[in-house]
Design an enzyme around this catalytic site. Structure first.
Site, short mmCIF file in Angstrom:
data_model
loop_
_atom_site.label_atom_id
_atom_site.label_comp_id
_atom_site.label_asym_id
_atom_site.label_seq_id
_atom_site.Cartn_x
_atom_site.Cartn_y
_atom_site.Cartn_z
N CYS A 212 -1.87 9.72 -2.47
CA CYS A 212 -1.66 9.84 -1.38
C CYS A 212 -2.73 11.68 -1.33
CB CYS A 212 -1.07 10.04 -0.63
SG CYS A 212 -0.03 11.82 -1.46
N ARG B 57 -8.54 8.29 3.42
CA ARG B 57 -9.34 7.53 3.24
C ARG B 57 -9.77 6.76 4.40
NH1 ARG B 57 -9.07 1.77 4.45
NH2 ARG B 57 -6.57 2.13 4.96
N ARG B 58 -9.20 6.99 5.29
CA ARG B 58 -9.67 6.18 6.41
C ARG B 58 -10.99 7.74 7.29
NH1 ARG B 58 -4.29 3.52 8.46
NH2 ARG B 58 -4.41 1.33 7.97
N ARG C 152 1.24 10.50 13.07
CA ARG C 152 1.94 9.56 12.57
C ARG C 152 3.35 9.05 13.02
NH1 ARG C 152 5.18 12.44 8.48
NH2 ARG C 152 6.51 10.29 8.08
N LYS D 271 1.22 -1.39 -0.20
CA LYS D 271 0.34 -0.07 -0.01
C LYS D 271 1.06 1.34 0.11
CE LYS D 271 -1.04 0.19 5.01
NZ LYS D 271 -0.41 1.35 5.27
N ASP D 272 2.12 0.84 0.47
CA ASP D 272 3.23 2.20 0.33
C ASP D 272 4.05 2.42 -1.05
OD1 ASP D 272 2.53 2.69 2.21
OD2 ASP D 272 4.25 1.36 3.82
N ARG E 288 2.77 4.71 17.77
CA ARG E 288 1.53 5.02 17.63
C ARG E 288 0.59 4.83 19.22
NH1 ARG E 288 -0.54 5.40 11.34
NH2 ARG E 288 1.08 6.22 10.21
#
Length: 494
Positions: A450, A337-338, A355, A290-291, A361
């Site tokens: 992104c 998106r989230r 971040r 996904k990155d 996190r």
């Protein structure tokens, strides 16, 4: 008659290139890479040459004329631009001259002038005026393989180079470096020439029986775990190969506080790794799919993927925090998106930038900086967390929180056509690979990066049919759709 392939030390040799177009830029790149001090003279200078010379814009180029030969001391100062017509005095003191203009008469006159002054000259695309040719080159550290057809067919030289590269081991450069150090030691300790030869032969043979694949990865714990998963699979097929991890620090790792979208997007976690692949510093790279940028850089490709882990997102909050009783509660996430989907699920949620790696996190959540955070289930599970008694892990349904393209997939990237590329293909999961191809194709088709909220999730409904769910948010409105493709059509998406 064929040209003799001299291997010449170009470091600090002086090279004049007459011409300012893309051909001149290509020659300048080759000479500069091997250490030559390059001077380019032309009335017009292309942008590629300006960038190589330090990113100077056209209105500043004139100032570069004042630079002296002393500017050759530093690597980035070894290209000097002179924006004017060439003069005969320019060839004075030069070791090599390359004529790359569209003026055949000028090229021929300067070729003759160079020969009269015993200066090697190359006139691009004119064989009779060339004292030397630029071969097609494969370079691994100090190991250089060159192919030349004597100017008869550069296209054939390029094809031969490609054939050689596909069958060339990826670690010859490193082997040469290691053998160089060993050779110096033997020369000092072993006086007998015959004995030295025998030792050299035995060591070379032993080294050639080894094979090392350098795998580039980020330094986070999750990246290390994922790379170990790849190595474990590769070792099953290639038990005699030595796999070595190489930690690459990316721009995203260095800039830990700013929002990703503010300084480059997803590619900030991959760009330096792709550059290491292209330069040959590493042979293979492991990424969270996904990155990855979409598409990969030219010459690189996703060689294979491991089977997909859970693609869901997880809402995490402290046991002692009743987020549902709050009029508003803060949710840490850096993903657009989230953000748009969590607002659909929980209108009282207030999203804040978050971040850091997974453990960072979670610690920020424990420290009370957020009421809740959202993380990918795959990362949580691969790190072996998710059961801490002080936290609640609420898995969000994919229909409500559609994942990012490639979420839960470990992708392996390599230079196309190389041995590591082919090795990875043998461990790739075909079904997951098909889903990733479809998801990346959807993102490209929608021209979404992104900076735009998009979720896409492909699954195999059965062995013949792929189901693709897509979410996109524009102008504050979330749009969802689902469609199906037969396997043959799905395979053509990429």
């Amino acid at each position: 008659m064929a040209y003799f392939p001299f291997m010449i030390q170009l470091n600090d040799k002086k090279c004049l290139i007459v011409g300012g177009g893309v051909v001149a830029a290509r020659k300048a790149v080759q000479m500069h890479e091997f250490g030559a001090c390059v001077t380019v003279v032309a009335p017009e200078i292309c942008e590629e040459l300006r960038t190589m010379a330090g990113g100077k814009s056209s209105d500043k180029t004139a100032a570069m004329v004042e630079k002296t030969e002393g500017d050759c001391l530093e690597k980035l100062e070894k290209i000097r631009l002179l924006q004017r017509n060439v003069a005969e005095s320019d060839i004075s003191g030069m070791d090599v001259v390359i004529m790359a203009t569209d003026d055949a008469e000028l090229n021929s006159r300067y070729a003759e002038l160079c020969r009269n002054n015993h200066i090697l000259v190359n006139v691009v695309d004119v064989k009779k005026d060339c004292d030397f040719y630029f071969p097609a080159i494969i370079k691994q550290g100090e190991v250089v393989v060159s192919v030349s057809t004597g100017g008869s067919s550069p296209m054939l030289a390029s094809k031969i180079k490609k054939d050689i590269r596909q069958n060339l081991r990826a670690d010859y450069g490193q082997i040469a470096e290691e053998l160089g150090a060993i050779r110096e030691e033997i020369l000092m300790k072993e006086p007998d020439e015959q004995a030295r030869k025998q030792k050299f032969a035995a060591i070379v043979e032993a080294k050639m029986q080894e094979q090392r694949i350098r795998i580039g990865t980020r330094g986070s714990k999750l990246a290390q775990v994922q790379t170990d998963m790849v190595i474990e699979q590769l070792k099953k097929n290639y038990p005699d190969v030595r796999f070595e991890k190489v930690i690459v620090t990316t721009k995203g790792d260095r800039q830990k506080d700013a929002a990703i979208s503010s300084f480059g997007g997803k590619a900030v976690f991959v760009e330096e790794i792709e550059e290491a692949l292209l330069s040959g510093t590493i042979d293979l790279a492991v990424h969270s799919a996904k990155d990855m940028p979409n598409p990969c850089k030219k010459g690189l490709g996703i060689a294979g993927v491991l089977s997909r882990a859970c693609a869901q997102d997880v809402l995490i909050y402290r046991v002692d925090t009743d987020i549902w009783s709050k009029d508003t509660f803060t949710v840490g996430t850096g993903s657009l998106r989230r953000r748009c989907q969590i607002k659909e699920l929980y209108p009282q949620a207030e999203c804040m930038e978050l971040r850091g790696n997974v453990t960072t996190r979670i610690q920020k959540l424990r420290d009370g900086l957020y009421d809740a955070i959202i993380l990918a289930a795959a990362g949580i599970e691969r790190l072996g967390i998710g059961k801490e008694p002080d936290l609640v892990y609420e898995y969000l349904d994919v229909d409500a929180m559609l994942p990012a393209a490639g979420q839960g997939i470990i992708a392996m990237e390599a230079r196309e056509g190389t041995l590591p590329y082919r090795m990875v293909q043998t461990i790739s999961d075909a079904e997951t690979e098909g889903c990733l191809r479809a998801e990346r194709a959807v993102v490209r088709e929608m021209e979404a990066g992104c900076h735009e909220p998009i979720g896409v999730y492909a699954t195999w409904k059965d062995k013949k049919t792929m189901q693709v769910r897509v979410m996109n948010a524009r102008s504050g409105k979330v749009k969802r759709e689902m469609w199906e493709r037969e396997k043959e059509d799905a395979n053509d998406l990429e």
